[in-house]
Scaffold this motif. Sequence first.
Motif, PDB file in Angstrom:
ATOM      1  N   LYS A 167      27.524  62.872  71.254  1.00 60.42           N
ATOM      2  CA  LYS A 167      26.852  63.889  70.446  1.00 60.42           C
ATOM      3  C   LYS A 167      27.887  64.761  69.732  1.00 60.42           C
ATOM      4  CE  LYS A 167      23.496  67.621  71.098  1.00 60.42           C
ATOM      5  NZ  LYS A 167      22.433  67.301  70.170  1.00 60.42           N
TER       6      LYS A 167
ATOM      7  N   PRO B 299      35.053  61.089  75.086  1.00 59.64           N
ATOM      8  CA  PRO B 299      34.338  62.097  74.307  1.00 59.64           C
ATOM      9  C   PRO B 299      32.843  61.817  74.253  1.00 59.64           C
ATOM     10  CG  PRO B 299      35.677  60.684  72.886  1.00 59.64           C
ATOM     11  CD  PRO B 299      36.000  60.323  74.289  1.00 59.64           C
ATOM     12  N   SER B 300      32.073  62.857  74.008  1.00 65.92           N
ATOM     13  CA  SER B 300      30.616  62.709  73.972  1.00 65.92           C
ATOM     14  C   SER B 300      30.182  61.971  72.713  1.00 65.92           C
ATOM     15  CB  SER B 300      29.969  64.083  74.011  1.00 65.92           C
ATOM     16  OG  SER B 300      28.577  63.937  73.917  1.00 65.92           O
TER      17      SER B 300
ATOM     18  N   HIS C 238      30.685  58.385  78.626  1.00 63.89           N
ATOM     19  CA  HIS C 238      30.358  59.183  77.442  1.00 63.89           C
ATOM     20  C   HIS C 238      29.020  59.873  77.678  1.00 63.89           C
ATOM     21  CE1 HIS C 238      33.540  57.192  75.130  1.00 63.89           C
ATOM     22  NE2 HIS C 238      33.137  56.072  75.691  1.00 63.89           N
ATOM     23  N   SER C 239      28.971  61.164  77.365  1.00 61.50           N
ATOM     24  CA  SER C 239      27.705  61.870  77.545  1.00 61.50           C
ATOM     25  C   SER C 239      26.925  61.825  76.235  1.00 61.50           C
ATOM     26  CB  SER C 239      27.974  63.312  77.941  1.00 61.50           C
ATOM     27  OG  SER C 239      28.424  64.019  76.800  1.00 61.50           O
ATOM     28  N   ILE C 240      25.634  62.164  76.318  1.00 59.68           N
ATOM     29  CA  ILE C 240      24.853  62.257  75.075  1.00 59.68           C
ATOM     30  C   ILE C 240      24.411  63.685  74.843  1.00 59.68           C
ATOM     31  CG2 ILE C 240      24.041  59.881  74.954  1.00 59.68           C
ATOM     32  CD1 ILE C 240      21.504  60.835  76.408  1.00 59.68           C
ATOM     33  N   ASP C 241      25.025  64.623  75.616  1.00 49.74           N
ATOM     34  CA  ASP C 241      24.621  66.018  75.422  1.00 49.74           C
ATOM     35  C   ASP C 241      25.789  66.882  74.958  1.00 49.74           C
ATOM     36  OD1 ASP C 241      26.156  65.985  77.620  1.00 49.74           O
ATOM     37  OD2 ASP C 241      24.663  66.780  79.015  1.00 49.74           O
ATOM     38  N   GLY C 242      26.881  66.259  74.542  1.00 50.56           N
ATOM     39  CA  GLY C 242      28.003  67.031  74.034  1.00 50.56           C
ATOM     40  C   GLY C 242      29.036  67.405  75.077  1.00 50.56           C
ATOM     41  N   SER C 243      28.725  67.152  76.371  1.00 51.84           N
ATOM     42  CA  SER C 243      29.692  67.553  77.395  1.00 51.84           C
ATOM     43  C   SER C 243      30.792  66.498  77.510  1.00 51.84           C
ATOM     44  CB  SER C 243      28.989  67.730  78.741  1.00 51.84           C
ATOM     45  OG  SER C 243      28.428  66.504  79.152  1.00 51.84           O
ATOM     46  N   LYS C 244      31.950  66.944  77.977  1.00 54.40           N
ATOM     47  CA  LYS C 244      33.122  66.066  78.053  1.00 54.40           C
ATOM     48  C   LYS C 244      33.107  65.298  79.369  1.00 54.40           C
ATOM     49  CE  LYS C 244      38.146  66.259  78.072  1.00 54.40           C
ATOM     50  NZ  LYS C 244      39.355  67.046  77.880  1.00 54.40           N
ATOM     51  N   LYS C 245      33.145  63.991  79.305  1.00 53.28           N
ATOM     52  CA  LYS C 245      33.329  63.196  80.531  1.00 53.28           C
ATOM     53  C   LYS C 245      34.687  62.518  80.432  1.00 53.28           C
ATOM     54  CE  LYS C 245      29.408  61.314  82.372  1.00 53.28           C
ATOM     55  NZ  LYS C 245      28.159  60.506  82.341  1.00 53.28           N
TER      56      LYS C 245
ATOM     57  N   LEU D  79      27.343  55.085  79.288  1.00 49.97           N
ATOM     58  CA  LEU D  79      27.112  56.476  79.675  1.00 49.97           C
ATOM     59  C   LEU D  79      27.853  56.860  80.953  1.00 49.97           C
ATOM     60  CD1 LEU D  79      23.349  56.795  78.709  1.00 49.97           C
ATOM     61  CD2 LEU D  79      25.384  57.219  77.350  1.00 49.97           C
TER      62      LEU D  79
END
Lengths: 567, 325, 403
Positions: B262, B259-260, B249-256, B246
């Motif tokens: 979600k 890629p997410s 990589h996000s788990i809410d669809g946002s780009k870090k 994490l």
Amino acid sequence: MTSHVMPAHSDSHSSADNYLTASKGFLSWAMTLDHKRIGLMYLIGTMTAMFIGGFLALLLRAEHLSGTPGFVSHDTYNQLFTLHGAIMVFLFIIPSIPGALGNFILPVMLGAKDVAFPRMNLCSFYLWVFGAIFFVGALLTTGLDTGWTFYTPYSTNTSQTNVVLATLGAFILGFSSIFTGLNFIVTIHTMRPPGMTWFRMPLFLWSLYATAIIQVLATPVLGITLLLLAAERMFGLGIFDPKLGGDPVLYQHFFWFYSHPAVYIMILPGMGIISELISTFSRKAIFGYRFIAFSSMAIALLGFLVWGHHMFASGQSEMVTIIFSALTFSVSIPSAIKVFNWLATMYKGSIVLATPMCYALSFLFLFTIGGLTGLFLGALATDIHLHDTYFVVAHFHYVMMGGTLVAFVGGLFYWWPKMTGKMYNEFWGQISALIVFVAFNLTFFPQFVMGSRGMPRRYYNYLPEFQVYHVLSTIGAFLLGFGLLLAAIVLITSLFKGRKAPANPWGAATLEWQCSSPPPLANFEKTPTVGNPYDMQSVVWDPDTESFVRRGEVPIVPDESEQPAHA
Amino acid sequence: METFRNLLDPFPSQQSTFAANVDAIYYFIFWLSTFFFVVIVAMMCYFVVKYRRVEGQEPEKSPSHNTPLEVTWSVIPGILVLGIFWWGFTGYVDMRSPPAETYDINVTAQMWSWQFKYGTGAVDAELHVPVGTPVRLIMQSKDVIHSLFVPAFRVKQDVVPGRYSGLWFEAKEVGTFDLFCTEYCGQKHSDMITKVVVHATDEENVTEEVPQTFDQWLEVASDPLEGGRIPLEDAGKKVVGMFGCLQCHSIDGSKKVGPSFKGHFGQQVETRDGSVLMDENYIRESILEPNAKIRQGYDPKMPSFKGAMKDEWIDAVIAYIKSIQ
Amino acid sequence: MATAVEPHDEHQTDHGHDDWHHKPFSAHHFDNAEQQFDSGKLGMWLFLVTEVLFFSGLFCAYAVYRANHPEVFIYASQFLDKYLGGMNTIVLIFSSLTMAWGVRCAQLGQNRGLIIMLGITLFCAALFLGVKTFEYTEKAHKRLLWAGAFASAEELGKTGSQVFKVGEPLPKAEFEDRVMSSLGTITKYWVFALAIPVIIGGIGFGVKSRPALTVAASFLISIVAIIIGIQVSIAIHHAQHSGDHSAAHAAHDGEEHDETEHGEHGLAVKEDAEHADDHAHDQKEAIDEAAAVAASKQETIAGEAMDPVLGDMTSAGPTVDDKSDHDAPRNANIFFSIYYFMTGLHAFHIICGMIAISWLMVRAVENHFRPDYFGPVDFVGLYWHIVDLIWIYLFPLLYLIGH
């Protein structure tokens, strides 16, 4: 008054023949071989670099008001601290005192007409300009995010920014620095007028000489290191890349072999300035002249032996680490000698708190802190904890900024009347010194505390427990920026409103005060008489010219000690 | 007043066996420096006041050099710094000489997470150590130079790619402490922070903060699937935590950085060389060979987890990613 | 770096009060000729100190890697031709002699002798570069290149496209033919380059400019010497390898139709003589193209021939196993990284020296030097000796390991 013996305050010459007015037009500056004009161009250049670097620092500090992402992004933050460091080190601190003040003052102080190689001197300035253009190029294209140290393999393999452009810029700036140093060494060796023996040289010259030795001996190693780095990045040379069998720690050795002596390139000329200021404004010969002169040389030589103390945590062998720690402590002694000698100079003096002296006393205060905190970092057990934290950041800012920058500004106020022929407003000058002093401590003292508590440097985000120190530091930084801006304003307004400067406003006995302010094109109309540079009693205040004049040449006040009765 | 004192206290609490010695050296240098500093500044201020310039009055004659004095003030600081060196040196040797019996943990640093591997096969993004036991870290880096720093333990060591570097310490108390990366390592250097969790070695000494003993924790960590007793997606969530996924990589669809997790599962996603169906195969390939198909708009920054992540753990991760769509 | 000497020409009007300031090459800020000469000399010596330190960084890198990986140096240095290196050493030592002789001529006021000595020195310098051209070309075709030349950006973890890629190895080919063909092209380009001195000389003749004619002459000397250097190297090379060559041809005749696998590892040198006939024609064209690139770039030739021994030694990195089964040590290309960097930098210094010598020749033809003013000759001489000296260290350190 026999004005032909005393070019010092001869008003018979019109102002038309000083170096500023001797010729006009852009080309007369751009192609000048006169060391004074080159010094002035260096001054403008390095001051510009300082204000750009300072502006970046303020952005960094503003971002740190909170520990969470603020108005700049991760990447921008990394670029800001990299460029702040690179600009301040390569474009400002290293060239500032030798390039600007040294170029202007060294030949005059020595009693020479110019430096030994005027064309090389001009070349050095243009190399500085080219180096700066490379940095600006890197700044405008992709920025630079490696940290000013360009550590491999991040700089060779990972960074997406224009590392090659920036390293080539630093390479070119290295040559600029080498040329300046080479010029100074040759000038001091071969251009001394009759009577200027080694031990009649003012201490500022000794410090520039020691600096020049480091510039000539250390900078080539940086040059080759940066070339290797650029080749590593472009072709994959394999020397610093672990994936090709290379050793990234070797890069650190190469880099610090230059960059630690470079610290002394930065501080030694500052120490030289302080020796002049304290002696002049205490109206007393410098105490322990030879010890100060030799301590400069000792620092220059010992400075080459301690580079490994930047790498105590890097995984170099333990024996090497221990040896470097021991050597590191040896270099603290000459610095301590200087501080004690400056204090002893003030003892039984006649001290006046003119603006340069205010800066000199700030230097003494700040440099002492900077030097003493070095002990924490030299001791191995504590360094392991403090390495790469804000403690280090605070330590080197106390030395580089509290030391070099404050000495530079002090020296600038001191020689400003000589350089421009104008007196600045004394009151506002003193106020600027006070603001800089207070703000500086407010900015960097909290960083010692947070560093000890474990706040790592180069951190964009930080844990909430550190916020209070960051906020204090940020407030201090903005105040500090204001103080330096005020100093600049005081100096610049003097150009328009300042009264005309006399030849010797401070009562110093060194040679540069024997020629008029500003100096004529060839510095001295007549080869100057060289005496003890710290014989303050040989100059007395002359209310007619509102200047100090040499007592020995004023017929009204004959000095028996200097004139044998029946010669 | 107490808060103010706390603010000035230069150190975090002493949590390792070295800490007391390091702090003692620190305070020794501190008081020595303070002494010299106060003397220097006091003399400076006194001289400025006492010998201020009086118009028309030349200063009285005073000597301009005094060799015995110079020698004195060179030799005394010389002896003092020699003492400091000696103390620092012995402290350092202690820090670099691990005892013969240590509990070894393998550390892998990579941009921008830590991975701690235990003999039992357990992997975690936080460092878990038993209290009162000498622990040795054997560290390697996958990309650039990192540096492991635990302020509470007063230890720090660079992690250089292409070689192992070592570090040892013995934690004194149960609790959790900060662990930082202190060598600049790129974009998210400041996010490369995690925790050291010091566990009790027996049930009696567990605290509310650290409720498990080290052995209990190790048993669970060695088998995030808990022998199949928990749902696969829950196990996957644990694995994601263990590997520090994490960070990027996000788990809410946002780009870090990456890629997410979600969204997009079961859809065609753009890659640099075309497009690919984001299915179980693609996730598996991305974990084992991250640079095979790079998503459009992202840089190939992900390291491979081949050999580190077991097959059944990958299955769990896939189940977890599916579950959060 | 000739800035160490600073004669001013525009000073005469400033100071009319003593003889010194009337001399044509006195700089106004010096008090006398002695001071000017001493300053220049000290400046030059300091510059040489920086040069030594500049190279010392590389010597340090060399020492570190040799200490850590002695086997790499012993193994890889066998690919350097010690006869060519030895010849270059003799050429440079001889050029140092002629340079010193030239300085003596200048001191004695023998202008003609000075010009001749400078000409010989320039000739030797260019000869050295000619031999170096041969060595670089040959190594590039054998793919004896720096460590990163075969690694892709991703292998190195580079996210940008910073790595200079050499291209994929093509089927093995006749090195000798390829090298000779490339060298032939390079020579051709140098022959064309003879137009430069002809044009400059023509202009100089037209406007009656002696400096232009001198410049043309130094170009002519340099180009001719480079061509001679290449040809002599080829001759020395053939003299050494005549035995191998016939053996290779024998193998070639015997196994004409064998096609070896693309990029196969661990082959002995002679197997490389095998050549797939059906590719021959295409490759001839490729060779010519490569030769053209070689001519323009000189150093970084995109050669196509698969290296016989070093081909896969780049599979480095702490995590990658060395799968090769021959006796080449890991990371042997580090040696060539150091080789190219050190000799390349040295060659750059040679080129700078050639420019400085040409400048001296122009001034000598203009009759500038005399017994009381010969500083520039002396200073360039010092520089030339240091360049020579550095080579004297490079030669045994690179060429004579393990023999």
